[in-house]
Motif scaffolding. Structure first.
Motif, PDB file in Angstrom:
ATOM      1  N   ALA A  69      67.401  14.225 -13.191  1.00 37.01           N
ATOM      2  CA  ALA A  69      67.120  15.560 -12.661  1.00 37.01           C
ATOM      3  C   ALA A  69      67.227  16.595 -13.764  1.00 37.01           C
ATOM      4  O   ALA A  69      68.179  16.609 -14.541  1.00 37.01           O
ATOM      5  N   GLU A  97      66.664  13.584  -3.321  1.00 35.73           N
ATOM      6  CA  GLU A  97      67.835  13.044  -2.622  1.00 35.73           C
ATOM      7  C   GLU A  97      67.384  12.262  -1.396  1.00 35.73           C
ATOM      8  O   GLU A  97      66.582  12.767  -0.602  1.00 35.73           O
ATOM      9  N   SER A 100      66.410  13.602   2.339  1.00 31.41           N
ATOM     10  CA  SER A 100      66.134  15.042   2.346  1.00 31.41           C
ATOM     11  C   SER A 100      64.697  15.246   2.831  1.00 31.41           C
ATOM     12  O   SER A 100      63.898  14.310   2.904  1.00 31.41           O
ATOM     13  N   TRP A 103      62.268  14.228   0.144  1.00 28.45           N
ATOM     14  CA  TRP A 103      62.273  12.765   0.005  1.00 28.45           C
ATOM     15  C   TRP A 103      61.458  12.134   1.132  1.00 28.45           C
ATOM     16  O   TRP A 103      60.642  11.244   0.888  1.00 28.45           O
ATOM     17  N   ARG A 132      65.250   4.919  -6.607  1.00 25.69           N
ATOM     18  CA  ARG A 132      65.143   6.350  -6.881  1.00 25.69           C
ATOM     19  C   ARG A 132      63.700   6.779  -6.652  1.00 25.69           C
ATOM     20  O   ARG A 132      62.768   6.075  -7.036  1.00 25.69           O
TER      21      ARG A 132
END
Length: 180
Positions: A69, A97, A100, A103, A132
């Motif tokens: 990030a 995240e 979220s 996401w 990720r």
């Protein structure tokens, strides 16, 4: 698209460059991404002004080192028809995240384009637990393509297999050449 994702207002040249970056990246199924280590070829999806990536989990593509990030990455887009370097651009890295709103939106798009996943009905849960999801947003409209070859020794991997070639393969290959 909100202004905060794209940054400050762009002049006409930067807007045209950004359109070129977007169009080239959309059409290419593969981009080369460099963080702090060597670049890696990655499948991606262009969505809402950024390239989305998923990786670093079991059964998913390994992401290059340094894609954290707030970091910056270099993205090189290849031509879909010829495979050569077409355009390069700098990107701001955002790690989404799990669960979220951003996401969920990214994963909804990625899930539809992910090929050959063994657990298509549970892939989002696996990505939330073990992977990720990254968003690479252009911060520089274009960067200069490097001169010369960028050929490098392939990165180590456990997915190589060595089997003898089938006995009939040379005969099949030679037969095709004789016809043409």
């Amino acid at each position: 698209m909100t202004a905060d994702l794209r940054g400050p207002a762009l002049d006409d040249t930067a807007t045209a460059d950004l359109a070129l970056v977007e169009e080239a990246t959309k059409k290419s199924g593969l981009v080369w991404v460099r963080g702090t280590g060597p670049a890696r070829a990655l499948w991606h999806l262009w969505h809402e002004g950024a390239a989305l990536l998923v990786g670093d989990g079991p059964g998913e593509q390994p992401l290059p080192a340094g894609l954290d990030a707030g970091a910056t990455a270099e993205v090189t887009v290849r031509s879909k028809d010829k495979g050569g370097r077409l355009i390069a651009w700098a990107a701001a890295v955002a790690v989404l995240e799990p669960r979220s709103e951003a996401w969920e939106a990214a994963v909804a798009e990625l899930k539809g384009k992910r090929l050959n996943t063994p657990d298509a009905d549970r892939v989002t849960d696996r990505w939330a637990r073990e992977c990720r999801v990254l968003r690479l947003t252009p911060v520089a409209s274009r960067t200069e393509l490097p001169d010369g070859s960028l050929a490098a020794v392939p990165l180590p991997t456990t997915v190589t297999t060595r089997h003898p070639i089938p006995a009939g393969l040379p005969r099949l290959l030679l037969k095709r050449r004789k016809r043409g």
